[in-house]
Scaffold this active site. Sequence first.
Site, PDB file in Angstrom:
ATOM      1  N   LYS A   1      12.994   6.917  13.690  1.00 11.63           N
ATOM      2  CA  LYS A   1      13.512   7.496  12.446  1.00 11.63           C
ATOM      3  C   LYS A   1      14.860   8.179  12.658  1.00 11.63           C
ATOM      4  O   LYS A   1      15.748   8.096  11.797  1.00 11.63           O
ATOM      5  CB  LYS A   1      12.492   8.481  11.866  1.00 11.63           C
ATOM      6  CG  LYS A   1      11.192   7.835  11.404  1.00 11.63           C
ATOM      7  CD  LYS A   1      11.420   6.791  10.319  1.00 11.63           C
ATOM      8  CE  LYS A   1      10.105   6.255   9.763  1.00 11.63           C
ATOM      9  NZ  LYS A   1      10.299   5.247   8.685  1.00 11.63           N
TER      10      LYS A   1
ATOM     11  N   SER B   1      11.947   9.885   7.331  1.00  8.20           N
ATOM     12  CA  SER B   1      10.901  10.902   7.468  1.00  8.20           C
ATOM     13  C   SER B   1      11.593  12.220   7.784  1.00  8.20           C
ATOM     14  O   SER B   1      12.740  12.232   8.253  1.00  8.20           O
ATOM     15  CB  SER B   1       9.952  10.529   8.604  1.00  8.20           C
ATOM     16  OG  SER B   1       9.076  11.597   8.913  1.00  8.20           O
TER      17      SER B   1
ATOM     18  N   SER C   1       0.843  -1.198   0.000  1.00  3.18           N
ATOM     19  CA  SER C   1       0.000   0.000   0.000  1.00  3.18           C
ATOM     20  C   SER C   1       0.875   1.243   0.000  1.00  3.18           C
ATOM     21  O   SER C   1       2.108   1.169   0.130  1.00  3.18           O
ATOM     22  CB  SER C   1      -0.918   0.009   1.233  1.00  3.18           C
ATOM     23  OG  SER C   1      -0.152   0.068   2.423  1.00  3.18           O
TER      24      SER C   1
ATOM     25  N   THR D   1      -1.331   9.267   2.213  1.00  2.00           N
ATOM     26  CA  THR D   1      -1.481   7.810   2.259  1.00  2.00           C
ATOM     27  C   THR D   1      -2.284   7.463   3.515  1.00  2.00           C
ATOM     28  O   THR D   1      -2.792   8.344   4.205  1.00  2.00           O
ATOM     29  CB  THR D   1      -0.110   7.109   2.318  1.00  2.00           C
ATOM     30  OG1 THR D   1       0.505   7.417   3.579  1.00  2.00           O
ATOM     31  CG2 THR D   1       0.803   7.562   1.177  1.00  2.00           C
TER      32      THR D   1
ATOM     33  N   TYR E   1       7.870   7.443  16.963  1.00  2.00           N
ATOM     34  CA  TYR E   1       8.167   7.489  15.530  1.00  2.00           C
ATOM     35  C   TYR E   1       9.431   8.317  15.283  1.00  2.00           C
ATOM     36  O   TYR E   1      10.329   7.892  14.547  1.00  2.00           O
ATOM     37  CB  TYR E   1       6.971   8.089  14.802  1.00  2.00           C
ATOM     38  CG  TYR E   1       7.077   8.138  13.304  1.00  2.00           C
ATOM     39  CD1 TYR E   1       7.045   6.970  12.546  1.00  2.00           C
ATOM     40  CD2 TYR E   1       7.164   9.352  12.636  1.00  2.00           C
ATOM     41  CE1 TYR E   1       7.119   7.017  11.163  1.00  2.00           C
ATOM     42  CE2 TYR E   1       7.229   9.403  11.249  1.00  2.00           C
ATOM     43  CZ  TYR E   1       7.216   8.239  10.520  1.00  2.00           C
ATOM     44  OH  TYR E   1       7.279   8.284   9.143  1.00  2.00           O
TER      45      TYR E   1
END
Length: 263
Positions: free
Chosen positions: A157, A140, A15, A188, A153
């Site tokens: 990262k 990111s 995806s 997304t 997160y």
Amino acid sequence: MTFNNKVVWITGASSGIGKSLALSLSKENCKLILSSRRKTALEKVKSLCDNQENISVLTLDLAETDTLAGIAEHAISIFGKIDILINNGGISQRSAIIETTIAVDRKLMEVDYLGTVALSKALLPHFVAHKSGHYVVVSSLMGKFSSPFRSAYCGAKHALHGFFNALRLEHDADNIKVTMICPGFVNTNVARNALTADGSKQEEQDSMTENGLQVDVFTKKMIRAIRKEKFEAYIGKKETLGVYLKRLSPRLLHYMVLRSKVR
């Protein structure tokens, strides 16, 4: 760099960015290995691609690091080599630090950091033996500066940059390339799939993600950065300015992020 006659392995290919990469790269003269946890979804992506005879599906779970060495061997055997590994698989997080269980922090590190590192290390001897290889890592902008409600997160990262910058230095003589792709907001399902404080999915889109770059626009820019073998590429809208602002004035960036009321 050209994709001609290359074998490209994409994780998180079922995806979002991974799917878009598969659709775009299937038009190139290369072979693709598509990986994620969901075989049915991968087969669906494959059915939408061009040149399906040059595409193989291989399931994996980045959280199961002990399995990744064997999966890497299997991946190499499919077409006889791997030239480019696109580390795109991962999850995000949306929750306040004080409310977030340590299990969520652990999950983000296991998938986004340790899973990516384990798969990359499993493939490293193959790259060294061939004196060629290219790691493309979807990090990111949160790997360059932080934002509230994304602590786990951001931590994962940031860790990716530390590891892959070291790998690039250690294996420069082996002709192994590393490209860190740093997306800003891309439209997304990443926000919908993000983990909340108790580990459940957010299940909701946020306005900044929804108003981000369309995924096909992002993919074109990402492929261009891979071709140029860039060390890092910051791809997004005005949020990319945060990378440069942090260098010039971390305090000013701090106040600007607070004013943006990112959630």
